[in-house]
Design a protein around this motif. Sequence first.
Motif, PDB file in Angstrom:
ATOM      1  N   GLU A   1       0.830  -1.212   0.000  1.00 50.11           N
ATOM      2  CA  GLU A   1       0.000   0.000   0.000  1.00 50.11           C
ATOM      3  C   GLU A   1       0.863   1.261   0.000  1.00 50.11           C
ATOM      4  OE1 GLU A   1      -4.073  -1.527   2.235  1.00 50.11           O
ATOM      5  OE2 GLU A   1      -2.301  -1.092   3.423  1.00 50.11           O
TER       6      GLU A   1
ATOM      7  N   VAL B   1       2.182   1.540  -3.464  1.00 52.96           N
ATOM      8  CA  VAL B   1       1.117   1.895  -4.410  1.00 52.96           C
ATOM      9  C   VAL B   1       0.819   3.388  -4.307  1.00 52.96           C
ATOM     10  CG1 VAL B   1      -1.383   1.696  -4.755  1.00 52.96           C
ATOM     11  CG2 VAL B   1       0.034  -0.357  -4.714  1.00 52.96           C
ATOM     12  N   LEU B   2       0.939   3.948  -3.114  1.00 53.78           N
ATOM     13  CA  LEU B   2       0.727   5.396  -2.964  1.00 53.78           C
ATOM     14  C   LEU B   2       1.677   6.167  -3.884  1.00 53.78           C
ATOM     15  CD1 LEU B   2      -0.672   7.740  -1.451  1.00 53.78           C
ATOM     16  CD2 LEU B   2       1.233   7.677   0.161  1.00 53.78           C
ATOM     17  N   GLY B   3       2.912   5.696  -3.945  1.00 54.04           N
ATOM     18  CA  GLY B   3       3.869   6.320  -4.851  1.00 54.04           C
ATOM     19  C   GLY B   3       3.419   6.206  -6.302  1.00 54.04           C
TER      20      GLY B   3
ATOM     21  N   ILE C   1       0.381   5.914  -7.330  1.00 57.61           N
ATOM     22  CA  ILE C   1      -0.770   6.812  -7.510  1.00 57.61           C
ATOM     23  C   ILE C   1      -0.264   8.227  -7.779  1.00 57.61           C
ATOM     24  CG2 ILE C   1      -2.732   7.906  -6.344  1.00 57.61           C
ATOM     25  CD1 ILE C   1      -3.105   5.248  -4.813  1.00 57.61           C
ATOM     26  N   GLY C   2       0.775   8.608  -7.042  1.00 58.79           N
ATOM     27  CA  GLY C   2       1.345   9.937  -7.251  1.00 58.79           C
ATOM     28  C   GLY C   2       1.949  10.058  -8.637  1.00 58.79           C
TER      29      GLY C   2
ATOM     30  N   ALA D   1      -7.675   0.394  -5.255  1.00 57.51           N
ATOM     31  CA  ALA D   1      -6.305   0.663  -5.686  1.00 57.51           C
ATOM     32  C   ALA D   1      -5.520  -0.634  -5.817  1.00 57.51           C
ATOM     33  CB  ALA D   1      -5.634   1.599  -4.691  1.00 57.51           C
TER      34      ALA D   1
ATOM     35  N   VAL E   1       9.515   3.594  -2.486  1.00 54.98           N
ATOM     36  CA  VAL E   1       8.456   4.562  -2.798  1.00 54.98           C
ATOM     37  C   VAL E   1       9.002   5.646  -3.724  1.00 54.98           C
ATOM     38  CG1 VAL E   1       6.798   6.209  -1.861  1.00 54.98           C
ATOM     39  CG2 VAL E   1       7.280   4.109  -0.620  1.00 54.98           C
TER      40      VAL E   1
END
Lengths: 257, 328
Positions: A107, A110-112, A114-115, A127, A169
């Motif tokens: 997670e 994945v945030l990276g 998404i960015g 996601a 990340v």
Amino acid sequence: MSDQVPQPDGQPVLATHGLNKAFGALQATSDVSIDLRAGEIHAIIGPNGAGKSTLINQISGGLAPDSGRIEFLGRDISALPAQARAKAGLGRTFQISQLCMEDTVLENTVLGAIGETQGVWQFWRPALKTADLIARAEAALERVGLIAERDVTCANLSHGQRRQLEVAVALTLSPKAFIMDEPMAGLGAAGSKNLTGFLDGLRQEAPILLVEHDMDAVFALADRISVLVYGKIIATGTVDEVRSSKEVREAYLGEAA
Amino acid sequence: MRLNETYINAAVLIGLLVVPLWAVMVDEPFTITLATKAVILALAAVGLNLILGIGGMVSFGHALFFGLGGYAMGILAYHAQTFTMLDLGLFSTGGTKMMPIIWLVAIAVSAVIAFLMGQLVLRTGGVYFIMITLAFAQMFYYFSISWSQYGGEDGLSIYVRNEFPGLNTLDPIQFFGICFAILCVVLLLFSRLQTSPFGLALNATRQTAKRVETVGLNPMHLKLVAFVLSGAITGLAGAMFADLNRFVSPTMFSWHLSGELIILIIIGGVGRLMGPVIGACIFVVLEHFLGGLTTYWHIFLGLIMLAIVFFARGGVIGLLTGKEGAHV
């Protein structure tokens, strides 16, 4: 692998011009002009309290300088907020891990992703079921050797694994330049050696501005070293030049010896 | 005790549906009204849970949106029942008794106010955020008290419940059905949002905003969108609550209600899909049964809160699943 961004006429990828930052009477950054060229690792060393983190924070956008200019890929980014600099391709890792401790390794990565894809305005599709995001995240985890821990909650990672995750990340963003604030901090000898090997290869992808206390790592990695003392750059040069500089020995290395 | 959260969620919804159906069979319309109240409070708290549980924004002023929804319903229905015109400057309207239109107005008004308010309040954090949201809600509270055109302190009575096409809203079970269906839709939206890229990023914003900035996302934008969605949901609940009571008054804006919404979430489970629903059910049951015994029934609510805070940080759901809730 992304190619190096070609800079015309050997222009640096990232450069600061006359940065100043004072906290009250303390001049934390004093007329600092440094640059980061394509393909290199440029290390910034200096004793505790020399203003390394303050400098890094100004470059990445967490802190506004009192005066001076920051150029990235030929563009003045001095006025941009941190997220805009990240979007422009400035990837950073933190001295103290900034990770989502309640979330899993995947997670966090994945945030990276998404960015990087700027696909944050999606409210319906999970996601973790979006193939593109997962692929980007897993590729980064694979590279730092954290793929086996993908479903581990971040709070349960060892300190060293968190450092690896920070780098993973940053990798998901495919930055054009890395800014790393003490990536080796708190790593054991083996971990430090591993990460040194990894960063060694990474410079081919994007140059790295590296703040580091681990002198073995710095001497092994750096193409150039800048020495920061009381907010001032007192020397910039190759490893040998800096090592043999009398001024540096007095100000810094002498203390350690 | 460790139970699968999905089963718990299903059980709660089925229970919430079965009780009023049973009440129809044994002819206990008041029980249906209680269940409807629980559903509407749950809906309001789901709205708050979006920013509190996922985004980590402890709004102590969500009664503001509840009240806005309530007054949106009250004002539109008042003009419709008195056959007077509501002059809005650019145009005027005779009001309406149609629930779907009232809901849309409640959602729109709440969203706009949340957007404007968010520009200011989201720049603060921690205890300042709590206080400034409270301050906004109190401004509307005192404004509504002095707004004599719409009843001022006495509130505004709507004599006949508003209409929904094809249904008889005066029949308690049909009105319950409408409210329950809306709650289910919003819960579905919430559960999708929670796992979506937006939800993941919002959840990250709660944990470390710096990380979110570093991946090139603007935490302010994420929080603002969440705040607007949250206000809109709570506003919708407010319009339905006013319709349940056929009455709107400044108490819908009061800080007691803001506090109760937070309490519902903490009892049920912060950041959990069904947390607000469980909290609302417990709240309504306690209010009814203990409230019949003593006017000081909030003492028992306080004791439950203490027990939860000390022994079950994840609320009831946390207790049942053995997993702690989100840290705010």
